[in-house]
Design a protein around this motif. Structure first.
Motif, mmCIF file in Angstrom:
data_model
loop_
_atom_site.group_PDB
_atom_site.id
_atom_site.type_symbol
_atom_site.label_atom_id
_atom_site.label_comp_id
_atom_site.label_asym_id
_atom_site.label_seq_id
_atom_site.Cartn_x
_atom_site.Cartn_y
_atom_site.Cartn_z
ATOM 1 N N LEU A 67 14.246 -41.845 21.584
ATOM 2 C CA LEU A 67 14.308 -43.038 20.750
ATOM 3 C C LEU A 67 15.728 -43.204 20.229
ATOM 4 C CD1 LEU A 67 11.104 -42.437 18.570
ATOM 5 C CD2 LEU A 67 11.286 -43.957 20.545
ATOM 6 N N SER A 68 16.056 -44.379 19.732
ATOM 7 C CA SER A 68 17.353 -44.572 19.101
ATOM 8 C C SER A 68 17.301 -44.019 17.678
ATOM 9 C CB SER A 68 17.713 -46.063 19.056
ATOM 10 O OG SER A 68 16.864 -46.748 18.158
ATOM 11 N N VAL A 69 18.448 -43.650 17.155
ATOM 12 C CA VAL A 69 18.513 -43.157 15.777
ATOM 13 C C VAL A 69 18.030 -44.249 14.816
ATOM 14 C CG1 VAL A 69 20.046 -42.324 13.945
ATOM 15 C CG2 VAL A 69 20.392 -41.551 16.286
ATOM 16 N N LYS A 70 18.353 -45.491 15.138
ATOM 17 C CA LYS A 70 17.918 -46.605 14.292
ATOM 18 C C LYS A 70 16.390 -46.687 14.235
ATOM 19 C CE LYS A 70 18.329 -51.613 13.669
ATOM 20 N NZ LYS A 70 18.932 -52.879 14.186
ATOM 21 N N THR A 71 15.739 -46.480 15.374
ATOM 22 C CA THR A 71 14.272 -46.528 15.410
ATOM 23 C C THR A 71 13.667 -45.397 14.580
ATOM 24 O OG1 THR A 71 14.229 -47.574 17.593
ATOM 25 C CG2 THR A 71 12.242 -46.389 16.913
ATOM 26 N N VAL A 72 14.234 -44.195 14.723
ATOM 27 C CA VAL A 72 13.745 -43.054 13.947
ATOM 28 C C VAL A 72 13.952 -43.309 12.457
ATOM 29 C CG1 VAL A 72 14.045 -40.594 13.468
ATOM 30 C CG2 VAL A 72 14.122 -41.418 15.828
ATOM 31 N N SER A 73 15.101 -43.883 12.109
ATOM 32 C CA SER A 73 15.393 -44.187 10.710
ATOM 33 C C SER A 73 14.404 -45.204 10.153
ATOM 34 C CB SER A 73 16.814 -44.720 10.578
ATOM 35 O OG SER A 73 17.128 -45.025 9.234
ATOM 36 N N THR A 74 14.039 -46.180 10.980
ATOM 37 C CA THR A 74 13.053 -47.185 10.556
ATOM 38 C C THR A 74 11.703 -46.531 10.323
ATOM 39 O OG1 THR A 74 14.191 -48.951 11.766
ATOM 40 C CG2 THR A 74 11.875 -49.316 11.209
ATOM 41 N N HIS A 75 11.314 -45.622 11.234
ATOM 42 C CA HIS A 75 10.058 -44.890 11.053
ATOM 43 C C HIS A 75 10.089 -44.089 9.757
ATOM 44 C CE1 HIS A 75 7.840 -45.793 14.643
ATOM 45 N NE2 HIS A 75 8.785 -45.366 15.452
ATOM 46 N N LYS A 76 11.237 -43.455 9.477
ATOM 47 C CA LYS A 76 11.352 -42.662 8.247
ATOM 48 C C LYS A 76 11.140 -43.543 7.020
ATOM 49 C CE LYS A 76 14.487 -39.777 5.535
ATOM 50 N NZ LYS A 76 15.853 -39.209 5.417
ATOM 51 N N THR A 77 11.714 -44.739 7.043
ATOM 52 C CA THR A 77 11.549 -45.674 5.927
ATOM 53 C C THR A 77 10.081 -46.026 5.729
ATOM 54 O OG1 THR A 77 13.750 -46.635 6.268
ATOM 55 C CG2 THR A 77 12.152 -47.958 5.055
ATOM 56 N N HIS A 78 9.384 -46.297 6.832
ATOM 57 C CA HIS A 78 7.960 -46.636 6.745
ATOM 58 C C HIS A 78 7.143 -45.452 6.218
ATOM 59 C CE1 HIS A 78 8.568 -49.912 10.044
ATOM 60 N NE2 HIS A 78 8.980 -50.301 8.862
ATOM 61 N N ILE A 79 7.516 -44.238 6.653
ATOM 62 C CA ILE A 79 6.825 -43.028 6.185
ATOM 63 C C ILE A 79 6.970 -42.889 4.673
ATOM 64 C CG2 ILE A 79 6.869 -40.496 6.230
ATOM 65 C CD1 ILE A 79 7.813 -40.800 9.211
ATOM 66 N N MET A 80 8.198 -43.062 4.183
ATOM 67 C CA MET A 80 8.456 -42.942 2.745
ATOM 68 C C MET A 80 7.654 -43.979 1.960
ATOM 69 S SD MET A 80 10.861 -40.510 2.570
ATOM 70 C CE MET A 80 11.937 -40.701 1.171
ATOM 71 N N GLN A 81 7.580 -45.178 2.518
ATOM 72 C CA GLN A 81 6.841 -46.237 1.831
ATOM 73 C C GLN A 81 5.348 -45.916 1.788
ATOM 74 O OE1 GLN A 81 8.007 -49.615 4.210
ATOM 75 N NE2 GLN A 81 9.824 -50.048 2.968
ATOM 76 N N LYS A 82 4.797 -45.476 2.906
ATOM 77 C CA LYS A 82 3.359 -45.199 2.973
ATOM 78 C C LYS A 82 2.971 -44.006 2.099
ATOM 79 C CE LYS A 82 2.479 -47.196 7.546
ATOM 80 N NZ LYS A 82 2.019 -46.950 8.942
ATOM 81 N N GLN A 100 -2.595 -42.822 6.613
ATOM 82 C CA GLN A 100 -2.114 -44.159 6.949
ATOM 83 C C GLN A 100 -0.988 -44.125 7.980
ATOM 84 O OE1 GLN A 100 -1.081 -46.337 3.355
ATOM 85 N NE2 GLN A 100 -2.642 -45.225 2.191
ATOM 86 N N LEU A 101 -0.391 -42.960 8.191
ATOM 87 C CA LEU A 101 0.701 -42.851 9.149
ATOM 88 C C LEU A 101 0.169 -42.997 10.574
ATOM 89 C CD1 LEU A 101 2.667 -39.780 7.714
ATOM 90 C CD2 LEU A 101 3.057 -42.207 7.246
ATOM 91 N N SER A 102 0.916 -43.714 11.409
ATOM 92 C CA SER A 102 0.579 -43.762 12.825
ATOM 93 C C SER A 102 0.863 -42.388 13.433
ATOM 94 C CB SER A 102 1.417 -44.828 13.543
ATOM 95 O OG SER A 102 2.783 -44.422 13.580
ATOM 96 N N ASP A 103 0.368 -42.140 14.646
ATOM 97 C CA ASP A 103 0.630 -40.850 15.277
ATOM 98 C C ASP A 103 2.127 -40.615 15.446
ATOM 99 O OD1 ASP A 103 -2.022 -40.185 15.423
ATOM 100 O OD2 ASP A 103 -2.283 -40.813 17.501
ATOM 101 N N ARG A 104 2.884 -41.643 15.800
ATOM 102 C CA ARG A 104 4.340 -41.502 15.948
ATOM 103 C C ARG A 104 4.976 -41.196 14.604
ATOM 104 N NH1 ARG A 104 7.444 -40.094 19.876
ATOM 105 N NH2 ARG A 104 7.236 -41.877 21.259
ATOM 106 N N GLU A 105 4.564 -41.888 13.555
ATOM 107 C CA GLU A 105 5.108 -41.622 12.226
ATOM 108 C C GLU A 105 4.758 -40.212 11.774
ATOM 109 O OE1 GLU A 105 4.928 -46.205 10.466
ATOM 110 O OE2 GLU A 105 3.294 -44.795 10.096
ATOM 111 N N PHE A 106 3.543 -39.781 12.054
ATOM 112 C CA PHE A 106 3.125 -38.428 11.676
ATOM 113 C C PHE A 106 3.968 -37.392 12.409
ATOM 114 C CE2 PHE A 106 0.032 -34.819 11.721
ATOM 115 C CZ PHE A 106 -0.140 -34.703 10.348
ATOM 116 N N GLN A 107 4.265 -37.640 13.683
ATOM 117 C CA GLN A 107 5.102 -36.732 14.476
ATOM 118 C C GLN A 107 6.507 -36.644 13.882
ATOM 119 O OE1 GLN A 107 6.001 -38.180 18.429
ATOM 120 N NE2 GLN A 107 6.134 -36.094 19.251
ATOM 121 N N ILE A 108 7.090 -37.783 13.550
ATOM 122 C CA ILE A 108 8.437 -37.810 12.991
ATOM 123 C C ILE A 108 8.446 -37.190 11.595
ATOM 124 C CG2 ILE A 108 10.236 -39.367 12.115
ATOM 125 C CD1 ILE A 108 9.620 -41.191 14.517
#
Length: 213
Positions: A176-191, A149-157
């Motif tokens: 990317l900004s640290v905030k953007t990476v942090s948001t991706h991390k949150t989405h990764i944890m949720q998925k 379910q992870l996008s390619d960017r989320e999978f990379q991060i």
């Protein structure tokens, strides 16, 4: 003659690949690169019949590199050489534009045939990965499906996080900004239905999604 550009950040690997191909009469390594940025520079200035590349290198690499190469040289076939037998990597590589996926532990016996097939317009996947893809087609457990379910960017991060990289370092590498990476991390944890970084690492190890020393 099939003219190859090989890309790997380890000189010993590049030398080993050249030795493997030295005995062939129809394959020739004409250039090499040690990072994603070097790959892009070379394809902008030279013509090759195929790119043989590792998935993990400094700078732009992996799925991002494959997509960029196909954007700039859409007719250039790409064969990915990876340490990962997990079929998730192969699926994402093919979607990004690769024409072949070969596990490094099979390279000694299968590399030449894989190169010939990909360079002539075919598709190639390692037998071990093909078996995994076949099992997946027949259905898998729910947990196996989560990281799909992870996008390619989320999978990379995700890969960078489980490799121990700090969010600020990841942000610098990916512009990317640290905030953007942090948001991706949150989405990764949720998925992945996980609650902390330690759980991410355990998940990655369990599914063969992280390089282990």
């Amino acid at each position: 003659m099939i003219r190859l550009l090989i890309a790997d950040d380890h000189a010993i690997v590049r030398n080993g690949l050249k030795q493997l191909l030295a005995e062939t009469t129809d394959l020739q390594v004409v250039d090499e690169a040690d990072c994603g940025h070097a790959v892009l520079e070379k394809i902008r200035n030279h013509q090759y019949d195929m790119l043989l590349t590792d998935m993990s290198m400094p700078g732009r690499s992996g799925l991002e590199l494959i997509k960029q190469v196909k954007a700039e040289a859409p007719k250039l076939p790409i064969l990915v050489l990876s340490m990962h037998q997990e079929e998730q990597y192969a699926m994402r590589a093919f979607r990004a534009g690769a024409s072949g996926y070969l596990c490094k532990d099979s390279a000694t016996t299968l590399l030449v045939s894989a190169i010939r097939k990909v360079a002539t317009g075919g598709l190639y996947v390692s037998p071990a990965v093909a078996e995994g893809l076949a099992r997946r087609a027949g259905g898998g457990d729910q947990e196996t499906q989560l990281h799909e379910q992870l996008s390619d960017r989320e999978f990379q991060i995700f890969q960078l996080i489980v490799a121990g990289r700090a969010l600020s370092s990841i942000a610098d590498d990916l512009s990317l900004s640290v905030k953007t990476v942090s948001t991706h991390k949150t989405h990764i944890m949720q998925k992945l239905q996980l609650s902390n970084a330690a759980d991410l690492v355990r998940y990655a190890i369990r599914h063969g999604l992280v390089e282990q020393a």
